[in-house]
Design an enzyme around this catalytic site. Structure first.
Site, mmCIF file in Angstrom:
data_model
loop_
_atom_site.group_PDB
_atom_site.id
_atom_site.type_symbol
_atom_site.label_atom_id
_atom_site.label_comp_id
_atom_site.label_asym_id
_atom_site.label_seq_id
_atom_site.Cartn_x
_atom_site.Cartn_y
_atom_site.Cartn_z
ATOM 1 N N LYS A 28 4.991 55.159 12.509
ATOM 2 C CA LYS A 28 6.109 54.265 12.600
ATOM 3 C C LYS A 28 6.354 53.529 11.501
ATOM 4 O O LYS A 28 7.492 53.373 10.997
ATOM 5 C CB LYS A 28 5.913 53.750 14.008
ATOM 6 C CG LYS A 28 6.900 52.549 14.098
ATOM 7 C CD LYS A 28 6.482 51.672 15.215
ATOM 8 C CE LYS A 28 7.431 50.371 15.292
ATOM 9 N NZ LYS A 28 8.803 50.709 15.635
ATOM 10 N N GLY A 453 22.387 44.541 27.059
ATOM 11 C CA GLY A 453 21.162 43.667 27.496
ATOM 12 C C GLY A 453 20.395 43.002 26.431
ATOM 13 O O GLY A 453 20.384 41.795 26.072
ATOM 14 N N SER A 454 19.777 43.840 25.610
ATOM 15 C CA SER A 454 19.033 43.297 24.575
ATOM 16 C C SER A 454 19.744 43.081 23.088
ATOM 17 O O SER A 454 20.512 43.886 23.016
ATOM 18 C CB SER A 454 17.601 44.087 24.355
ATOM 19 O OG SER A 454 18.170 45.267 23.882
ATOM 20 N N ARG A 536 10.365 55.014 17.437
ATOM 21 C CA ARG A 536 10.374 54.053 18.669
ATOM 22 C C ARG A 536 8.978 54.835 19.673
ATOM 23 O O ARG A 536 9.013 55.542 20.197
ATOM 24 C CB ARG A 536 11.464 54.278 19.484
ATOM 25 C CG ARG A 536 11.672 53.666 21.050
ATOM 26 C CD ARG A 536 11.916 52.119 20.806
ATOM 27 N NE ARG A 536 11.820 51.429 22.009
ATOM 28 C CZ ARG A 536 11.481 50.594 22.732
ATOM 29 N NH1 ARG A 536 10.627 49.901 21.768
ATOM 30 N NH2 ARG A 536 11.743 50.007 24.023
ATOM 31 N N TRP A 582 8.867 55.144 33.858
ATOM 32 C CA TRP A 582 8.086 54.856 32.412
ATOM 33 C C TRP A 582 6.919 54.155 32.515
ATOM 34 O O TRP A 582 6.516 53.037 31.697
ATOM 35 C CB TRP A 582 9.430 53.774 31.854
ATOM 36 C CG TRP A 582 10.476 54.542 31.294
ATOM 37 C CD1 TRP A 582 10.696 55.873 31.686
ATOM 38 C CD2 TRP A 582 11.530 54.215 30.876
ATOM 39 N NE1 TRP A 582 11.860 56.340 30.957
ATOM 40 C CE2 TRP A 582 12.472 54.988 30.585
ATOM 41 C CE3 TRP A 582 11.856 52.835 30.269
ATOM 42 C CZ2 TRP A 582 13.847 55.109 29.931
ATOM 43 C CZ3 TRP A 582 13.353 52.736 29.731
ATOM 44 C CH2 TRP A 582 14.242 53.806 29.534
ATOM 45 N N HIS A 662 22.722 50.883 34.341
ATOM 46 C CA HIS A 662 22.888 51.602 33.106
ATOM 47 C C HIS A 662 22.205 52.868 33.032
ATOM 48 O O HIS A 662 20.853 52.919 33.642
ATOM 49 C CB HIS A 662 22.350 50.691 31.954
ATOM 50 C CG HIS A 662 22.394 51.218 30.556
ATOM 51 N ND1 HIS A 662 23.466 51.822 29.840
ATOM 52 C CD2 HIS A 662 21.174 51.529 29.702
ATOM 53 C CE1 HIS A 662 23.222 52.482 28.949
ATOM 54 N NE2 HIS A 662 21.986 52.378 28.813
ATOM 55 N N CYS A 664 21.186 56.233 30.241
ATOM 56 C CA CYS A 664 21.601 56.735 28.904
ATOM 57 C C CYS A 664 20.819 58.053 28.637
ATOM 58 O O CYS A 664 19.824 58.466 29.424
ATOM 59 C CB CYS A 664 20.979 55.821 28.078
ATOM 60 S SG CYS A 664 19.181 55.199 27.944
ATOM 61 N N GLU A 686 25.692 56.430 28.100
ATOM 62 C CA GLU A 686 25.746 56.900 26.740
ATOM 63 C C GLU A 686 26.729 57.992 26.442
ATOM 64 O O GLU A 686 26.726 58.889 27.263
ATOM 65 C CB GLU A 686 24.266 57.291 26.214
ATOM 66 C CG GLU A 686 24.339 58.091 24.851
ATOM 67 C CD GLU A 686 24.609 59.207 24.771
ATOM 68 O OE1 GLU A 686 25.396 59.833 23.813
ATOM 69 O OE2 GLU A 686 24.368 60.168 25.713
ATOM 70 N N HIS A 715 20.743 53.922 18.250
ATOM 71 C CA HIS A 715 19.789 54.610 17.689
ATOM 72 C C HIS A 715 20.039 54.769 16.387
ATOM 73 O O HIS A 715 19.074 55.212 15.322
ATOM 74 C CB HIS A 715 19.353 55.860 18.427
ATOM 75 C CG HIS A 715 18.874 55.461 19.802
ATOM 76 N ND1 HIS A 715 19.521 55.732 20.993
ATOM 77 C CD2 HIS A 715 17.483 54.999 20.098
ATOM 78 C CE1 HIS A 715 19.081 55.378 22.048
ATOM 79 N NE2 HIS A 715 17.848 54.909 21.758
#
Length: 790
Positions: A28, A453-454, A536, A582, A662, A664, A686, A715
């Site tokens: 990463k 949101g973020s 990610r 998750w 939401h 996606c 999305e 993204h």
């Protein structure tokens, strides 16, 4: 368990894939440094080579017999296959030859105007979930008349790289039928499988190249074999592998399936001209007897007995018993002991977790430990049980400890759940009634603008959170820092001109981990990273016991943000199914039971947010489609309890409180009725990469509630123009009532930088304002009435 018998055995172990991110996420860091121009391609390649070497040597030193190569990727294995086949979409301006790294990353991330071909922008390829995992792959694009050619040396280069280290690997390829089935046709009337005849010669060339390099076996991943297949797909498998038997005669192909059972496709898989077959007996243990009965005893059978999808220790005694039975029926020299799938879905090494509770840690196994489990099982089956007897005894003690631990079962949680009735999952009134109350209260314009949101998690945000967790920043100073970032984001949203605000989620490391830290029944890791997409990475929490909420989780920061503006600020929550999907989930009770426990905790939080003044609460469920069973026959049950869990979270909300959700990177056609049954007032999805294609399901269904189709891809660092987003809004308004449409990005903005975020949002707001003017001047229906105002 039979007594020791010193039998020289040829039984082997295999790993189907190993995590490629590096022990400390070195990949990463290197790739992102390369994108920023801080690392040369040569330096990037050196780091990648170091990760591959470490992975290969670890598996070799621990005693694995069959070690994979080409399981490494800079971004995604499906994208690697696209590059290998030369299936680069025309908009990226590739001129042939080898697919270079810039073109490779452009396909994944898109390119901004002036950087692209002829100065033109190029949109990233679509991304979606890999089967029922939280990993995202880049979707291949297909056109009529599309050429294919061998266009990358990557798999061969990596095979030779391992050879130079003295390691003979088994190369891994995505199989041709799976590659096509998971792609998307861009031309009307063209089906991906129509291109099978074009790609088979390229695949044969790849297989022959590996044979000439000395590869004794090639792992060909065909996970689509565990899906419900129509006649054309079944014929495609027969066509493909019969072709290889003639055009790649020297290649020994190991057909690999995972994530589910073969079921009615077993007879097909068993008759394909391949040298071996891998089946997943952790996700579908009931298939083993049929496989042993139908698969030729002249061929090698690989049994995935160590779970590559979860982090609980393997019950070694049970695995050994399963394999002993298989050996009796199929023959010792024709059985391979393997991971169920690639280990890329698990963190790398449990020993990195220095602060994890010792009792919980004793129940877990990460990728390295799973490799060790494979070797222990092999020794136990090869006449060396005495050498591993202490390990097996310790494993059984851990199994018993977990069953009996008083930390797992909480009486008050089970009692509350037992008291839930069907009526507890319904809101007071239907959406048609609620919408009028919400319109009167919110007074929003047409095409209201918001975010998901973020906002950008800049280095200073991450540092402050890390310092607070490390104890070098006091709680008082950390709270002051978060308040300053909220002040800033409220000001920025005001300047941008958004209609509905968010607080930015700066206090949250991850949308699941944050809530898990606030809930009982969860454990957390410091270095338990897994890849979600590209660079990610996420740290899934571990759900080890009953889940309940000890105190409000989000009210403090919501209340502070709302006090700084007269605009509505959304309360931001993660839904129960996403928290479930998750996380690494306990396997000692049905997943539905765990999901309902989480739903009750979120329900309590919705109530507290309302009491604190929230008029909009968003309960994100991006993973609800991801949790869908791969087999259609199992889906109705899952969707029933998943929808009920979401409804439970919002059931106590007042009519005038607008509930958003939401989703996606999912296909919605086969679950649209369940999405409607969730009864959210507004859903954001999305749609930008698919150019609004994903709206089709909502249009055909005549989805009655409000919807926010994503207008730009978060993204990608690319900034879309106002005209691009206006075009997308126009497409949406041609398909749906204008009064039902919101304007928002595809997803949260935490991974983006502030400059591109502000520019993209300003363009989005301008596009929405332009559309409002258009509707004011062109429609006979009043502007207010479009939004349901009286």
């Amino acid at each position: 368990m039979p007594k020791d018998s010193k039998t020289k055995s040829s039984i082997k172990t295999a790993v189907l894939g190993y995590p490629r991110i590096g022990l400390n996420r070195e990949l990463k860091k290197a790739v992102e440094a390369f994108w920023k121009g801080q690392l040369s391609q040569q330096e990037l390649e050196k780091e990648a080579s170091s990760i591959r070497k470490e992975n290969w040597m670890l598996q070799k030193d621990l005693g694995i017999d069959i070690i994979p190569s080409n399981d490494f990727s800079f971004y995604d294995q499906m994208l690697d296959m696209t590059a290998l086949l030369g299936a680069v979409p025309p908009r990226f301006g590739w001129k042939g030859g080898q697919v270079d790294l810039d073109t490779y990353f452009a396909m994944a991330r898109g390119v901004q105007e002036k950087q692209g071909i002829g100065g033109k922008a190029a949109q990233a390829m679509e991304m979606t979930k890999w089967f029922d995992t939280n990993y995202h792959y880049i979707v291949p694009e297909f056109h009529r008349g599309q050429p294919f050619r061998l266009s990358s040396e990557k798999p061969f280069r990596e095979y030779k790289e391992a050879q130079e280290l003295g390691i003979k690997t088994r190369p891994v390829l995505i199989g041709p039928v799976t590659y096509l089935l998971l792609g998307k046709s861009k031309d009307a009337g063209l089906k991906p499988l129509d291109l099978l005849g074009k790609i088979l010669p390229i695949y044969a060339e790849i297989l022959n190249n590996f044979s000439s390099l000395g590869a004794e076996s090639i792992q060909v991943d065909e996970p689509c074999l565990v899906l419900d297949l129509d006649d054309s797909a079944q014929r495609a498998y027969t066509t493909a592998y019969e072709y290889f038997s003639k055009k790649a005669k020297k290649a020994s192909l190991f057909l690999t399936t995972y994530f589910e059972g073969l079921h009615e496709n077993l007879s097909l898989a068993a008759t394909l001209p391949v040298s071996g077959l891998h089946v997943d007996v952790t996700r579908c243990p009931e298939q083993l007897n049929d496989v042993l009965r139908q698969f030729s005893k002249e061929k090698t059978l690989s049994l995935g007995v160590v779970d590559g999808r979860n982090i609980w220790k393997t019950d070694l005694c049970r695995a050994i018993e399963t394999l002993e039975s298989a050996i009796i029926q199929h023959g010792r020299d024709r059985i391979i002991i393997a991971s169920s799938c690639s280990l890329m879905f698990t963190p790398l090494d449990l020993e990195q977790e220095k602060n994890l509770d010792p009792e919980i840690k004793s129940w877990l196994a990460f990728a390295r430990q799973k490799v060790e489990e494979l070797v222990v099982i092999k020794k136990a089956l090869s006449g060396y049980r005495h050498e591993v007897s202490k390990i097996i005894t310790g494993n059984q003690l851990a199994m018993e400890s977990r069953k009996k631990s008083g930390r797992i079962h909480v009486a008050k949680v089970k009692e509350r759940l037992a008291g839930i009735q069907r009526k507890d999952m319904d809101r007071k009134n239907p959406h048609s009634v609620r919408r009028k109350a919400q319109s009167e209260r919110l007074r929003l314009p047409l095409f209201p603008t918001t975010t998901i949101g973020s906002f950008p998690q800049t280095p200073d945000v991450r540092k402050a959170r890390a310092d607070f967790k490390a104890g070098t920043l006091s709680e008082k100073d950390y709270a002051a820092f978060v308040k300053r970032t909220i002040d800033d984001v409220i000001h920025r949203q005001s300047e941008i001109g958004l209609d509905v605000f968010v607080h930015g989620e700066f206090e949250r490391n991850d949308m699941v981990e944050y809530f898990g830290e606030m809930l009982e029944g969860f454990a957390f890791m410091q270095n338990g990273w897994v890849q979600s997409y590209g660079t990610r990475c996420v740290k899934p929490p571990v759900i080890f016991g009953d889940v309940w909420r000890r105190a409000p989780m989000t009210v403090e920061w919501f209340s502070y943000a709302q006090s700084k503006t007269t605009k509505p600020v959304k309360g931001m929550l993660t839904g129960p199914i996403t928290i479930l999907q998750w996380s690494f989930v306990r396997d000692d009770q049905p997943r539905s039971e765990t999901a309902r426990q989480i739903a009750l905790a979120i329900c309590d939080e919705v109530h507290d947010l309302e009491e604190a003044g929230a008029v909009i609460v968003q309960i994100d469920e991006p993973a609800i489609r991801e949790g869908l069973p791969l087999r259609k026959s199992k889906r109705a049950d899952y969707l029933k309890w998943a929808v009920e869990c979401f409804r439970l979270t919002a059931s106590g909300a007042k009519d005038e409180t607008q509930i958003h959700t939401h989703m996606c990177y999912s296909e919605f056609n086969d679950i649209i009725d369940s999405i409607a049954a969730m009864d959210a007032d507004v859903i954001s999805i999305e749609t930008s990469r698919s150019q609004m294609e994903l709206l089709d399901a909502f249009v055909k269904f005549r989805y009655p509630n409000e919807i926010g189709p994503g207008l730009f891809d978060i993204h990608s660092p690319r900034v879309p123009t106002e005209d691009e987003m206006k075009t997308l809004l126009k497409k949406a308004s041609d398909l749906l009532p204008a009064g039902n449409i919101w304007a928002n990005p595809d997803c949260g903005l935490k991974t983006r930088g502030w400059p591109e975020t502000v520019l993209s949002l300003k363009n989005m707001v301008s596009a929405a304002q332009t559309m409002r003017v258009l509707y004011r001047t062109s429609s006979e229906v009043s502007y207010s009435k479009h939004r349901g105002h009286s």
